[in-house]
Motif scaffolding. Structure first.
Motif, PDB file in Angstrom:
ATOM      1  N   PHE A 108     -69.031  60.009   1.681  1.00 58.44           N
ATOM      2  CA  PHE A 108     -69.031  58.615   1.260  1.00 58.44           C
ATOM      3  C   PHE A 108     -68.025  58.395   0.138  1.00 58.44           C
ATOM      4  O   PHE A 108     -67.314  57.389   0.098  1.00 58.44           O
ATOM      5  N   PHE A 109     -67.950  59.353  -0.787  1.00 61.83           N
ATOM      6  CA  PHE A 109     -67.052  59.189  -1.927  1.00 61.83           C
ATOM      7  C   PHE A 109     -65.611  59.561  -1.590  1.00 61.83           C
ATOM      8  O   PHE A 109     -64.687  59.106  -2.263  1.00 61.83           O
ATOM      9  N   GLU A 110     -65.401  60.348  -0.532  1.00 55.02           N
ATOM     10  CA  GLU A 110     -64.043  60.746  -0.160  1.00 55.02           C
ATOM     11  C   GLU A 110     -63.371  59.722   0.746  1.00 55.02           C
ATOM     12  O   GLU A 110     -62.181  59.436   0.588  1.00 55.02           O
ATOM     13  N   ASP A 111     -64.102  59.174   1.690  1.00 58.28           N
ATOM     14  CA  ASP A 111     -63.508  58.317   2.722  1.00 58.28           C
ATOM     15  C   ASP A 111     -63.581  56.852   2.300  1.00 58.28           C
ATOM     16  O   ASP A 111     -64.661  56.264   2.221  1.00 58.28           O
ATOM     17  N   PRO A 112     -62.430  56.207   2.044  1.00 55.53           N
ATOM     18  CA  PRO A 112     -62.454  54.814   1.578  1.00 55.53           C
ATOM     19  C   PRO A 112     -62.962  53.831   2.621  1.00 55.53           C
ATOM     20  O   PRO A 112     -63.344  52.707   2.276  1.00 55.53           O
ATOM     21  N   ASN A 113     -62.978  54.219   3.907  1.00 55.07           N
ATOM     22  CA  ASN A 113     -63.485  53.310   4.935  1.00 55.07           C
ATOM     23  C   ASN A 113     -64.954  52.979   4.713  1.00 55.07           C
ATOM     24  O   ASN A 113     -65.390  51.839   4.925  1.00 55.07           O
ATOM     25  N   PHE A 114     -65.736  53.979   4.305  1.00 55.83           N
ATOM     26  CA  PHE A 114     -67.163  53.745   4.091  1.00 55.83           C
ATOM     27  C   PHE A 114     -67.388  52.769   2.941  1.00 55.83           C
ATOM     28  O   PHE A 114     -68.266  51.907   2.995  1.00 55.83           O
ATOM     29  N   VAL A 115     -66.582  52.909   1.887  1.00 62.26           N
ATOM     30  CA  VAL A 115     -66.703  51.997   0.753  1.00 62.26           C
ATOM     31  C   VAL A 115     -66.333  50.578   1.164  1.00 62.26           C
ATOM     32  O   VAL A 115     -66.989  49.611   0.764  1.00 62.26           O
ATOM     33  N   SER A 116     -65.286  50.447   1.990  1.00 65.25           N
ATOM     34  CA  SER A 116     -64.887  49.116   2.466  1.00 65.25           C
ATOM     35  C   SER A 116     -66.005  48.460   3.264  1.00 65.25           C
ATOM     36  O   SER A 116     -66.300  47.272   3.098  1.00 65.25           O
ATOM     37  N   LEU A 117     -66.635  49.236   4.158  1.00 64.23           N
ATOM     38  CA  LEU A 117     -67.737  48.703   4.949  1.00 64.23           C
ATOM     39  C   LEU A 117     -68.917  48.305   4.074  1.00 64.23           C
ATOM     40  O   LEU A 117     -69.518  47.243   4.247  1.00 64.23           O
ATOM     41  N   LEU A 118     -69.262  49.165   3.124  1.00 67.96           N
ATOM     42  CA  LEU A 118     -70.396  48.868   2.240  1.00 67.96           C
ATOM     43  C   LEU A 118     -70.140  47.601   1.441  1.00 67.96           C
ATOM     44  O   LEU A 118     -71.010  46.728   1.335  1.00 67.96           O
ATOM     45  N   ARG A 119     -68.946  47.490   0.890  1.00 71.04           N
ATOM     46  CA  ARG A 119     -68.612  46.305   0.106  1.00 71.04           C
ATOM     47  C   ARG A 119     -68.680  45.046   0.968  1.00 71.04           C
ATOM     48  O   ARG A 119     -69.239  44.019   0.560  1.00 71.04           O
ATOM     49  N   GLY A 120     -68.122  45.117   2.190  1.00 70.25           N
ATOM     50  CA  GLY A 120     -68.134  43.949   3.067  1.00 70.25           C
ATOM     51  C   GLY A 120     -69.524  43.550   3.506  1.00 70.25           C
ATOM     52  O   GLY A 120     -69.865  42.361   3.543  1.00 70.25           O
ATOM     53  N   CYS A 121     -70.355  44.535   3.845  1.00 74.85           N
ATOM     54  CA  CYS A 121     -71.732  44.238   4.271  1.00 74.85           C
ATOM     55  C   CYS A 121     -72.554  43.674   3.124  1.00 74.85           C
ATOM     56  O   CYS A 121     -73.365  42.757   3.314  1.00 74.85           O
ATOM     57  N   THR A 122     -72.349  44.211   1.920  1.00 73.32           N
ATOM     58  CA  THR A 122     -73.070  43.700   0.750  1.00 73.32           C
ATOM     59  C   THR A 122     -72.723  42.238   0.506  1.00 73.32           C
ATOM     60  O   THR A 122     -73.607  41.406   0.246  1.00 73.32           O
ATOM     61  N   ALA A 123     -71.432  41.913   0.607  1.00 71.74           N
ATOM     62  CA  ALA A 123     -71.001  40.533   0.382  1.00 71.74           C
ATOM     63  C   ALA A 123     -71.552  39.601   1.458  1.00 71.74           C
ATOM     64  O   ALA A 123     -72.004  38.486   1.161  1.00 71.74           O
ATOM     65  N   ALA A 124     -71.539  40.049   2.714  1.00 68.23           N
ATOM     66  CA  ALA A 124     -72.042  39.200   3.800  1.00 68.23           C
ATOM     67  C   ALA A 124     -73.543  38.955   3.663  1.00 68.23           C
ATOM     68  O   ALA A 124     -74.026  37.844   3.913  1.00 68.23           O
ATOM     69  N   LEU A 125     -74.288  39.974   3.269  1.00 70.53           N
ATOM     70  CA  LEU A 125     -75.733  39.799   3.094  1.00 70.53           C
ATOM     71  C   LEU A 125     -76.062  38.963   1.863  1.00 70.53           C
ATOM     72  O   LEU A 125     -77.074  38.252   1.838  1.00 70.53           O
ATOM     73  N   ALA A 126     -75.215  39.041   0.849  1.00 69.06           N
ATOM     74  CA  ALA A 126     -75.464  38.266  -0.375  1.00 69.06           C
ATOM     75  C   ALA A 126     -75.462  36.770  -0.083  1.00 69.06           C
ATOM     76  O   ALA A 126     -76.157  36.002  -0.756  1.00 69.06           O
ATOM     77  N   GLU A 127     -74.706  36.346   0.918  1.00 65.48           N
ATOM     78  CA  GLU A 127     -74.699  34.929   1.287  1.00 65.48           C
ATOM     79  C   GLU A 127     -76.062  34.476   1.805  1.00 65.48           C
ATOM     80  O   GLU A 127     -76.354  33.287   1.829  1.00 65.48           O
ATOM     81  N   HIS A 128     -76.869  35.443   2.244  1.00 64.78           N
ATOM     82  CA  HIS A 128     -78.224  35.131   2.720  1.00 64.78           C
ATOM     83  C   HIS A 128     -79.288  35.587   1.721  1.00 64.78           C
ATOM     84  O   HIS A 128     -80.483  35.589   2.048  1.00 64.78           O
ATOM     85  N   ASP A 129     -78.851  35.981   0.515  1.00 67.28           N
ATOM     86  CA  ASP A 129     -79.757  36.449  -0.535  1.00 67.28           C
ATOM     87  C   ASP A 129     -80.587  37.649  -0.072  1.00 67.28           C
ATOM     88  O   ASP A 129     -81.777  37.743  -0.350  1.00 67.28           O
ATOM     89  N   ILE A 130     -79.935  38.573   0.644  1.00 70.17           N
ATOM     90  CA  ILE A 130     -80.615  39.762   1.158  1.00 70.17           C
ATOM     91  C   ILE A 130     -80.001  40.998   0.508  1.00 70.17           C
ATOM     92  O   ILE A 130     -78.789  41.220   0.615  1.00 70.17           O
ATOM     93  N   PRO A 131     -80.795  41.815  -0.179  1.00 74.37           N
ATOM     94  CA  PRO A 131     -80.252  43.028  -0.797  1.00 74.37           C
ATOM     95  C   PRO A 131     -80.017  44.131   0.223  1.00 74.37           C
ATOM     96  O   PRO A 131     -80.642  44.162   1.289  1.00 74.37           O
TER      97      PRO A 131
END
Length: 348
Positions: free
Chosen positions: A89-112
């Motif tokens: 997770f810490f080596e591959d930047p793709n995983f961080v990109s996905l996590l960041r994008g999913c967090t932002a998309a869920l935040a629009e629905h107030d879902i942690p």
């Protein structure tokens, strides 16, 4: 004897937090309409939606997730499950990109979002127990290898799941969002061949992952399209790590020293491949052209900057969240395949 002074009494009442009934009264709508807004706004008119949201802002209403879960039998959260060792997770930047994008998309629905890893058997057992107990309403599954029992266990627990990439062995039964790996690989190999290269080698992804399988298939199809033979000596399997790309390139140089181009199935592995080529004294792109896949944050920082295939990470994240929330609401699983894009830099 002096009597003690009487204790002071509060001069005002402690203000109670606003309730859903207060929001309904302020907005001039029913409690049911407020409830539907809080659950995503389905079957609510634009005017009512605007009125409820205005009332929530004015009153400072905060959802009581514990109370809501008792009624809806939902946790109000979603799991981001990475089926790889934690260090990946810490080596591959793709995983961080996905996590960041999913967090932002869920935040629009107030879902942690809950980040979980299951890179070994013990972690897998803990994670499946936790999720099967209802601590998340659905799972965003990332990097699942063929044969991993976690998919079957999540399905047995009747949890909504959306996979990043085509789930090998589960097509038609599991929702997924994927970039078009095969077409992206074909575009890269065509680019290398059109530049005059003819001994195009490849470092594949793991052949128990959808990206590994599809990108190798694209490579083979373009060789056939150009009338070139498929040569096993020009193919080495990697593991999507920088070290794996370096080791696979060393192997290819030993077997086929006349290779003049290299398609590497991830940017991180391509970075390792560039290290191996530099150590062998091969100029890039003069002697060997190199193309990667992902257009991750690694690509513009390599030496030389990496020509690669761009995956639309933001759209992948948004679509994964959209499909998962639709399943949680009762829709059937569905799939989305997104186009890729060739990004030309200095390596090819």
């Amino acid at each position: 004897m002096t009597e003690p002074a009487p204790r002071s009494r509060p001069t005002g009442r402690t203000r109670r937090p606003p309730t859903i009934h207060d929001v309904a009264a302020e907005a001039g709508v029913s409690r049911g309409t407020v409830s539907r807004v809080l659950q995503g706004g389905h079957n609510v008119s634009p005017a009512a939606l605007e009125a409820v949201n205005a009332a929530i802002r004015k009153l400072g209403y905060v959802v009581n997730r514990a109370a809501r879960s008792l009624v809806t039998q939902r946790s109000g959260s979603v799991a981001f499950l990475l089926t790889e060792p934690q260090e990946r997770f810490f080596e591959d930047p793709n995983f961080v990109s996905l996590l960041r994008g999913c967090t932002a998309a869920l935040a629009e629905h107030d879902i942690p979002l809950i980040l979980m890893t299951a890179g070994n058997e013990a972690e897998r057992r803990r994670v499946t127990r936790y999720l099967a107990a209802g601590h998340a309403d659905g799972v965003l599954l990332v990097s699942s290898h063929a044969g991993n029992p976690i998919l079957a266990e999540l399905r047995q627990a009747e949890l909504p799941v959306v996979s990043c990439g085509k789930p090998l062995g589960h097509r038609g039964r599991l929702a997924y969002v994927a970039a078009d790996d095969r077409e992206g690989a074909k575009e890269m190999v065509r680019h290398l061949l059109d530049s005059g290269r003819r001994r195009v080698a490849t470092v594949t992804g793991p052949q128990d992952t959808p990206g590994g399988v599809e990108r190798l298939a694209g490579y083979r199809e373009v060789l056939a399209e150009y009338g070139l033979p498929y040569d096993e000596r020009l193919v080495a399997e990697g593991d999507y790590s920088r070290a794996g790309g370096e080791a696979a390139t060393d192997l290819l140089l030993g077997r086929s020293p006349d290779l003049d181009a290299l398609f590497v199935a991830s940017d991180l592995m391509a970075d390792g491949a560039l290290t191996a080529l530099a150590r062998a004294g091969r100029a890039v792109p003069g002697q060997v052209a190199v193309g990667g896949f992902d257009d991750s944050s690694v690509a513009p920082t390599t030496r030389p900057p990496l020509t690669t295939i761009r995956q639309p990470w933001d759209r992948i994240s948004e679509e994964m969240v959209r499909l998962l929330l639709a399943q949680i609401a009762g829709d059937d699983p569905s799939t989305v395949i997104l186009p890729t894009e060739l990004v030309i830099r200095d390596s090819a």
